[in-house]
Design an enzyme around this catalytic site. Structure first.
Site, PDB file in Angstrom:
ATOM      1  N   SER A 140      20.605  50.902 103.971  1.00 52.47           N
ATOM      2  CA  SER A 140      21.352  51.333 102.791  1.00 52.47           C
ATOM      3  C   SER A 140      22.477  50.374 102.455  1.00 52.47           C
ATOM      4  O   SER A 140      23.131  50.535 101.422  1.00 52.47           O
ATOM      5  CB  SER A 140      21.944  52.728 103.038  1.00 52.47           C
ATOM      6  OG  SER A 140      22.837  52.704 104.138  1.00 52.47           O
ATOM      7  N   HIS A 177      15.074  51.402 100.028  1.00 50.52           N
ATOM      8  CA  HIS A 177      16.164  52.313 100.370  1.00 50.52           C
ATOM      9  C   HIS A 177      15.864  53.702  99.842  1.00 50.52           C
ATOM     10  O   HIS A 177      16.065  54.000  98.664  1.00 50.52           O
ATOM     11  CB  HIS A 177      17.496  51.792  99.808  1.00 50.52           C
ATOM     12  CG  HIS A 177      18.652  52.711 100.068  1.00 50.52           C
ATOM     13  ND1 HIS A 177      19.728  52.831  99.224  1.00 50.52           N
ATOM     14  CD2 HIS A 177      18.879  53.579 101.096  1.00 50.52           C
ATOM     15  CE1 HIS A 177      20.570  53.725  99.709  1.00 50.52           C
ATOM     16  NE2 HIS A 177      20.074  54.198 100.838  1.00 50.52           N
ATOM     17  N   GLU A 190      15.457  52.687  95.994  1.00 46.74           N
ATOM     18  CA  GLU A 190      15.879  51.363  95.550  1.00 46.74           C
ATOM     19  C   GLU A 190      14.964  50.324  96.192  1.00 46.74           C
ATOM     20  O   GLU A 190      14.855  50.259  97.421  1.00 46.74           O
ATOM     21  CB  GLU A 190      17.333  51.097  95.934  1.00 46.74           C
ATOM     22  CG  GLU A 190      18.330  51.937  95.162  1.00 46.74           C
ATOM     23  CD  GLU A 190      19.768  51.722  95.591  1.00 46.74           C
ATOM     24  OE1 GLU A 190      20.659  51.733  94.720  1.00 46.74           O
ATOM     25  OE2 GLU A 190      20.010  51.550  96.803  1.00 46.74           O
ATOM     26  N   ASN A 220      25.314  52.683  95.741  1.00 43.79           N
ATOM     27  CA  ASN A 220      26.505  52.644  96.585  1.00 43.79           C
ATOM     28  C   ASN A 220      27.578  51.719  96.041  1.00 43.79           C
ATOM     29  O   ASN A 220      28.749  51.855  96.396  1.00 43.79           O
ATOM     30  CB  ASN A 220      26.137  52.246  98.014  1.00 43.79           C
ATOM     31  CG  ASN A 220      25.512  53.403  98.772  1.00 43.79           C
ATOM     32  OD1 ASN A 220      25.829  54.560  98.523  1.00 43.79           O
ATOM     33  ND2 ASN A 220      24.625  53.093  99.691  1.00 43.79           N
TER      34      ASN A 220
END
Length: 358
Positions: free
Chosen positions: A111, A132, A144, A182
């Site tokens: 991640s 991800h 992702e 993120n």
């Protein structure tokens, strides 16, 4: 996470081979997979006997491998889901690289770590890709697909097509710190923390200002649920990875809480206090302050910061507008992606100035 990904593959009819150095982890994984498949079957309008048959039929495709070498030798795609430790992931992929057929895809579920840095441990960096998945993998709809500079476009296309067959929504992104979600969503918590640092608004007012327009959780509720230590570690890693920009500097308030061991729900205190897992109120440190700005201004401050980060990511080639919007909706619970919001409502302002992505 590994069990969740395995469940998805089994649901799609794939044969799945598990490996873990801890045999107990394999057994726990099997239990989670069986339970997950049973929950899935219960939603398929099957009778009790058929549910058991459906679950058993999927589990028939699950087995274990005693070694990475043996697993690698027979796999078409390998998804590594080890701890977030670069040296460990490099070691795993190096071993798999030596054993796997030349056309196998080596995927990592990291991640936060650099795909290129992981791929450097192999002799086939073009076959290494980031996939991800978001937790819990069987439920969260986003994946992702992260490509390093050397990743073969055909590998990226194959990975995206695979997760689409599993019922997921892939978004393509470059191998940069935080990927899409993120990074671009980082201001959701950072700007909320800035507001309480400046005394502009209290914890509950900020959370309520975001929830009233469709966010499932306010930023402080989210940090308490995830764990302040985990959130701070992610914020710090992204800040460092992007060259320590002032806009993403981790919050001293959050650092102080982590140092004190007030990590949120799991310790009984963070921005809120908890008893027996239930929230009972705002933590004493944050009680009593009044909002100097209203809910609209709170929202605009936070959403404008997210929009700025989205523009920066777009300009840097991290991902397309559509993929950024989808990632924020499906991976972070935004009612609208930042570009969708901008098209619908016009550009927001931050700090009294017009939105300037530069």
């Amino acid at each position: 996470m590994g069990a969740g990904i395995a469940q998805l593959a089994l649901e799609a009819g794939h044969e799945v081979v598990l490996h873990d150095v801890d045999e107990a982890a394999i057994e726990r994984g099997r239990t989670r997979i069986r339970d997950g498949l049973a929950r899935r079957a219960s939603k398929l309008d099957l009778d009790a006997d058929t549910v058991d048959d459906w679950v058993d039929g999927r589990l028939a495709g699950l087995r274990e491998s005693a070694s990475l070498d043996a697993l690698g030798a027979e796999a078409e795609i390998i998804i590594e889901a080890a701890l977030e430790d670069l040296a460990l992931k490099r070691t795993i992929l190096r071993t798999l690289d030596a054993a796997a057929p030349p056309d196998s895809i080596l995927a990592t579920n990291t991640s936060a770590l650099s795909i290129a840095a992981i791929a450097e441990a192999t002799d086939r960096p073009g076959r290494v890709i980031g996939m991800h998945f978001f937790n819990p993998a069987p439920i969260m709809p986003l994946v992702e697909i992260v490509t390093a500079p050397e990743t073969d476009p055909a590998v990226a296309a194959a990975a995206a097509a695979l997760v689409e067959r599993w019922g997921k929504n892939p978004v393509r992104c470059a191998d940069t710190p935080g990927f899409i979600v993120n990074r671009v969503n980082r201001p959701y918590t950072i700007e909320a923390l800035r507001l309480i640092e400046a005394g502009d608004a209290p914890v509950e007012a900020i959370d309520e200002a975001l929830k009233v327009v469709g966010f499932p959780m306010g930023p402080f509720e989210l940090m308490d649920l995830v764990g302040l230590d985990i959130n701070l570690a992610a914020a710090t890693a992204i800040w460092n990875g992007l060259g320590r920009p002032e806009r993403l500097r981790p919050s001293s308030v959050q650092e102080r809480l982590v140092e004190a061991g007030d990590l949120g729900l799991k310790t009984g205190r963070g921005f809120y206090e908890y008893r027996d897992g239930r929230r009972v109120g705002v933590s004493e440190e944050f009680v009593g302050s009044r909002a100097a700005i209203d809910a609209i201004a709170i929202r605009e401050r936070i959403l404008a910061a997210i929009a700025l980060e989205a523009h920066r990511a777009l300009d840097e080639g991290v991902a397309s507008e559509d993929d950024i919007d989808m990632a924020l909706r499906l991976g972070a619970g935004h009612p609208l992606g930042p570009f969708e919001r901008e098209r619908a409502e016009g550009p927001l302002s931050l700090g009294g100035e017009g939105l300037d992505p530069g």
